[in-house]
Design a protein around this motif. Structure first.
Motif, PDB file in Angstrom:
ATOM      1  N   LYS A  30       5.705  -9.723  -1.553  1.00  0.00           N
ATOM      2  CA  LYS A  30       6.681  -9.358  -2.578  1.00  0.00           C
ATOM      3  C   LYS A  30       6.722  -7.843  -2.702  1.00  0.00           C
ATOM      4  CE  LYS A  30       7.944 -10.168  -7.406  1.00  0.00           C
ATOM      5  NZ  LYS A  30       7.545 -10.816  -8.682  1.00  0.00           N
ATOM      6  N   GLY A  31       7.871  -7.290  -2.410  1.00  0.00           N
ATOM      7  CA  GLY A  31       8.005  -5.839  -2.410  1.00  0.00           C
ATOM      8  C   GLY A  31       7.993  -5.247  -3.805  1.00  0.00           C
ATOM      9  N   PRO A  32       7.859  -3.929  -3.907  1.00  0.00           N
ATOM     10  CA  PRO A  32       7.884  -3.262  -5.214  1.00  0.00           C
ATOM     11  C   PRO A  32       9.274  -3.265  -5.823  1.00  0.00           C
ATOM     12  CG  PRO A  32       7.799  -1.642  -3.456  1.00  0.00           C
ATOM     13  CD  PRO A  32       7.667  -2.989  -2.803  1.00  0.00           C
ATOM     14  N   GLY A  33       9.391  -2.710  -7.013  1.00  0.00           N
ATOM     15  CA  GLY A  33      10.676  -2.714  -7.708  1.00  0.00           C
ATOM     16  C   GLY A  33      11.708  -1.797  -7.093  1.00  0.00           C
ATOM     17  N   SER A  34      11.273  -0.774  -6.385  1.00  0.00           N
ATOM     18  CA  SER A  34      12.190   0.177  -5.759  1.00  0.00           C
ATOM     19  C   SER A  34      11.993   0.170  -4.242  1.00  0.00           C
ATOM     20  CB  SER A  34      11.965   1.594  -6.317  1.00  0.00           C
ATOM     21  OG  SER A  34      12.124   1.614  -7.724  1.00  0.00           O
ATOM     22  N   THR A  35      12.851   0.916  -3.564  1.00  0.00           N
ATOM     23  CA  THR A  35      12.736   1.004  -2.107  1.00  0.00           C
ATOM     24  C   THR A  35      11.430   1.692  -1.719  1.00  0.00           C
ATOM     25  OG1 THR A  35      15.146   1.161  -1.924  1.00  0.00           O
ATOM     26  CG2 THR A  35      13.845   1.841  -0.019  1.00  0.00           C
ATOM     27  N   PRO A  36      10.637   1.108  -0.838  1.00  0.00           N
ATOM     28  CA  PRO A  36       9.352   1.731  -0.450  1.00  0.00           C
ATOM     29  C   PRO A  36       9.561   3.106   0.180  1.00  0.00           C
ATOM     30  CG  PRO A  36       9.422  -0.579   0.225  1.00  0.00           C
ATOM     31  CD  PRO A  36      10.803  -0.233  -0.230  1.00  0.00           C
ATOM     32  N   THR A  37       8.700   4.012  -0.192  1.00  0.00           N
ATOM     33  CA  THR A  37       8.711   5.359   0.378  1.00  0.00           C
ATOM     34  C   THR A  37       7.540   5.599   1.326  1.00  0.00           C
ATOM     35  OG1 THR A  37       7.486   6.208  -1.536  1.00  0.00           O
ATOM     36  CG2 THR A  37       9.894   6.298  -1.638  1.00  0.00           C
ATOM     37  N   SER A  38       6.519   4.738   1.266  1.00  0.00           N
ATOM     38  CA  SER A  38       5.353   4.927   2.118  1.00  0.00           C
ATOM     39  C   SER A  38       4.621   3.609   2.273  1.00  0.00           C
ATOM     40  CB  SER A  38       4.412   5.981   1.520  1.00  0.00           C
ATOM     41  OG  SER A  38       3.241   6.123   2.306  1.00  0.00           O
ATOM     42  N   LEU A  39       4.130   3.340   3.498  1.00  0.00           N
ATOM     43  CA  LEU A  39       3.355   2.127   3.803  1.00  0.00           C
ATOM     44  C   LEU A  39       2.161   2.508   4.670  1.00  0.00           C
ATOM     45  CD1 LEU A  39       6.070  -0.553   4.675  1.00  0.00           C
ATOM     46  CD2 LEU A  39       4.367  -0.769   2.875  1.00  0.00           C
ATOM     47  N   ASP A  40       1.035   1.839   4.433  1.00  0.00           N
ATOM     48  CA  ASP A  40      -0.126   2.025   5.292  1.00  0.00           C
ATOM     49  C   ASP A  40      -0.867   0.700   5.382  1.00  0.00           C
ATOM     50  OD1 ASP A  40      -1.816   3.363   6.990  1.00  0.00           O
ATOM     51  OD2 ASP A  40      -3.158   4.030   5.377  1.00  0.00           O
ATOM     52  N   LEU A  41      -1.376   0.400   6.572  1.00  0.00           N
ATOM     53  CA  LEU A  41      -2.066  -0.869   6.817  1.00  0.00           C
ATOM     54  C   LEU A  41      -3.456  -0.613   7.370  1.00  0.00           C
ATOM     55  CD1 LEU A  41       1.189  -1.419   7.512  1.00  0.00           C
ATOM     56  CD2 LEU A  41       0.298  -3.693   8.003  1.00  0.00           C
ATOM     57  N   HIS A  42      -4.337  -1.545   7.052  1.00  0.00           N
ATOM     58  CA  HIS A  42      -5.704  -1.502   7.579  1.00  0.00           C
ATOM     59  C   HIS A  42      -6.116  -2.938   7.874  1.00  0.00           C
ATOM     60  CE1 HIS A  42      -9.869  -0.285   8.182  1.00  0.00           C
ATOM     61  NE2 HIS A  42     -10.231  -1.278   7.381  1.00  0.00           N
ATOM     62  N   SER A  43      -6.720  -3.149   9.027  1.00  0.00           N
ATOM     63  CA  SER A  43      -7.140  -4.489   9.432  1.00  0.00           C
ATOM     64  C   SER A  43      -8.646  -4.503   9.663  1.00  0.00           C
ATOM     65  CB  SER A  43      -6.408  -4.910  10.710  1.00  0.00           C
ATOM     66  OG  SER A  43      -6.851  -6.184  11.137  1.00  0.00           O
ATOM     67  N   SER A  44      -9.297  -5.544   9.148  1.00  0.00           N
ATOM     68  CA  SER A  44     -10.743  -5.683   9.311  1.00  0.00           C
ATOM     69  C   SER A  44     -11.115  -7.158   9.225  1.00  0.00           C
ATOM     70  CB  SER A  44     -11.482  -4.883   8.229  1.00  0.00           C
ATOM     71  OG  SER A  44     -12.875  -5.071   8.319  1.00  0.00           O
ATOM     72  N   GLY A  45     -11.759  -7.681  10.286  1.00  0.00           N
ATOM     73  CA  GLY A  45     -12.230  -9.060  10.274  1.00  0.00           C
ATOM     74  C   GLY A  45     -11.138 -10.093  10.100  1.00  0.00           C
ATOM     75  N   GLY A  46      -9.957  -9.845  10.649  1.00  0.00           N
ATOM     76  CA  GLY A  46      -8.856 -10.792  10.508  1.00  0.00           C
ATOM     77  C   GLY A  46      -8.102 -10.677   9.198  1.00  0.00           C
ATOM     78  N   THR A  47      -8.481  -9.763   8.334  1.00  0.00           N
ATOM     79  CA  THR A  47      -7.800  -9.546   7.052  1.00  0.00           C
ATOM     80  C   THR A  47      -6.993  -8.260   7.121  1.00  0.00           C
ATOM     81  OG1 THR A  47      -9.589 -10.666   5.864  1.00  0.00           O
ATOM     82  CG2 THR A  47      -8.095  -9.299   4.571  1.00  0.00           C
ATOM     83  N   ILE A  48      -5.777  -8.327   6.571  1.00  0.00           N
ATOM     84  CA  ILE A  48      -4.888  -7.172   6.571  1.00  0.00           C
ATOM     85  C   ILE A  48      -4.790  -6.633   5.151  1.00  0.00           C
ATOM     86  CG2 ILE A  48      -2.554  -6.351   7.051  1.00  0.00           C
ATOM     87  CD1 ILE A  48      -2.286  -8.591   9.074  1.00  0.00           C
ATOM     88  N   TYR A  49      -4.955  -5.325   5.011  1.00  0.00           N
ATOM     89  CA  TYR A  49      -4.827  -4.645   3.726  1.00  0.00           C
ATOM     90  C   TYR A  49      -3.622  -3.717   3.804  1.00  0.00           C
ATOM     91  CZ  TYR A  49      -9.687  -6.211   3.577  1.00  0.00           C
ATOM     92  OH  TYR A  49     -10.838  -6.968   3.635  1.00  0.00           O
ATOM     93  N   VAL A  50      -2.798  -3.759   2.779  1.00  0.00           N
ATOM     94  CA  VAL A  50      -1.537  -3.013   2.773  1.00  0.00           C
ATOM     95  C   VAL A  50      -1.443  -2.191   1.498  1.00  0.00           C
ATOM     96  CG1 VAL A  50       0.977  -3.139   2.951  1.00  0.00           C
ATOM     97  CG2 VAL A  50      -0.445  -4.877   4.077  1.00  0.00           C
ATOM     98  N   LEU A  51      -1.035  -0.940   1.654  1.00  0.00           N
ATOM     99  CA  LEU A  51      -0.692  -0.069   0.533  1.00  0.00           C
ATOM    100  C   LEU A  51       0.790   0.252   0.598  1.00  0.00           C
ATOM    101  CD1 LEU A  51      -3.650   2.505   0.471  1.00  0.00           C
ATOM    102  CD2 LEU A  51      -3.141   0.787  -1.284  1.00  0.00           C
ATOM    103  N   CYS A  52       1.456   0.208  -0.532  1.00  0.00           N
ATOM    104  CA  CYS A  52       2.902   0.450  -0.567  1.00  0.00           C
ATOM    105  C   CYS A  52       3.243   1.273  -1.805  1.00  0.00           C
ATOM    106  CB  CYS A  52       3.675  -0.871  -0.577  1.00  0.00           C
ATOM    107  SG  CYS A  52       5.472  -0.666  -0.652  1.00  0.00           S
ATOM    108  N   ALA A  53       3.875   2.435  -1.583  1.00  0.00           N
ATOM    109  CA  ALA A  53       4.353   3.290  -2.681  1.00  0.00           C
ATOM    110  C   ALA A  53       5.875   3.293  -2.674  1.00  0.00           C
ATOM    111  CB  ALA A  53       3.818   4.708  -2.525  1.00  0.00           C
ATOM    112  N   ASP A  54       6.458   3.441  -3.849  1.00  0.00           N
ATOM    113  CA  ASP A  54       7.921   3.436  -3.962  1.00  0.00           C
ATOM    114  C   ASP A  54       8.436   4.568  -4.840  1.00  0.00           C
ATOM    115  OD1 ASP A  54       6.882   2.459  -6.311  1.00  0.00           O
ATOM    116  OD2 ASP A  54       8.406   0.900  -6.577  1.00  0.00           O
ATOM    117  N   GLY A  55       7.646   5.628  -5.000  1.00  0.00           N
ATOM    118  CA  GLY A  55       8.091   6.765  -5.792  1.00  0.00           C
ATOM    119  C   GLY A  55       7.955   6.588  -7.280  1.00  0.00           C
ATOM    120  N   THR A  56       7.233   5.555  -7.723  1.00  0.00           N
ATOM    121  CA  THR A  56       6.993   5.344  -9.143  1.00  0.00           C
ATOM    122  C   THR A  56       5.526   5.673  -9.453  1.00  0.00           C
ATOM    123  OG1 THR A  56       6.456   2.996  -8.816  1.00  0.00           O
ATOM    124  CG2 THR A  56       8.756   3.551  -9.212  1.00  0.00           C
TER     125      THR A  56
END
Length: 242
Positions: A30-56
């Motif tokens: 589920k995306g943030p309330g606004s259009t994303p401005t930045s995304l970063d992913l990290h994977s470890s042990g089959g698990t994916i971690y995601v950071l998402c900023a949208d200028g808020t």
């Protein structure tokens, strides 16, 4: 991803990936309330971690495990909050275990978060470990980078053509503030001040003295010998009588 579309995650095999693997996403977020401005992913042990900023003032954090595939649109598990808007965010130097470091910045702030990536965390909202606002810098923030060897941050701010650089170190205690050190040489700062004074100082313009050349008629009159004036009529009559 946009304002109305979710974030999509594809899990590709280490070898043998083809277009068939890209037809269907493994997980929707589920995306943030606004259009994303930045995304970063990290994977470890089959698990994916995601950071998402949208200028808020909130950064979404997602935790996608190997068993979460195909369970519908998944919401964020943690929210990284800040008192200023965040436009860029990424994972920093990871600590041992599930402890993560997130770094982010906006036009008027740089921030660092330390949090546990577990989906069963009791606190959903994560406040910054430390944050430094624009008044501490010389102008708006241009960019920021973290160090892999330490927890220090290097921040560029001011005018893009002539930025100022600062080193920001984490506070030594919870009640202390972050340490800020200028990396711009003092010599260049003084030279900039001198250059500004030179451009601002008024320049003296020499006055031009206009000398009026005498006219040719005046020259002739001054060089011409003076003739005696004729005598008056009464003087002429007196001379004839005598």
């Amino acid at each position: 991803a946009g304002m109305t579309s979710p974030l999509k995650v594809w899990c590709l095999p280490a070898a043998g990936a083809d277009l068939g693997n890209l037809k269907k996403a493994n997980q929707r977020l589920k995306g943030p309330g606004s259009t994303p401005t930045s995304l970063d992913l990290h994977s470890s042990g089959g698990t994916i971690y995601v950071l998402c900023a949208d200028g808020t003032t909130q950064v979404e954090f997602y935790h996608v495990g190997p068993d979460d595939s195909g369970q519908g649109t998944q919401a964020s598990t943690r929210v990284l909050s800040c008192h200023e808007r965040i436009h860029r965010v990424w994972f920093g130097k990871q600590s041992a275990g599930d402890d993560f470091v997130a770094l982010g910045y906006g036009d008027s702030v740089v921030a660092c978060w330390n949090f546990v990536a577990s989906a069963n965390a009791t606190m959903r909202t994560v406040t910054p470990t430390f944050a430094v606002s624009r008044p501490e810098f010389d102008g708006p923030v241009i960019c920021m980078r973290g160090s892999l060897k330490s927890s220090d941050l290097v921040v560029a701010c001011g005018a893009p053509a002539q930025p100022r650089f600062y080193r920001v170190s984490p506070p030594k205690s919870k009640k202390a503030s972050a340490l800020i050190e200028s990396l711009t040489p003092a010599v260049s700062l003084e030279s900039d001040k001198v250059e500004k004074k030179r451009t601002a100082a008024p320049t003296a313009v020499p006055e031009t003295v206009s000398r009026k050349r005498p006219k040719s008629n005046d020259v002739k009159e001054s060089t011409r010998p003076k003739q005696p004036l004729p005598a008056s009529r009464s003087e002429l009559e007196g001379s004839q009588l005598s």
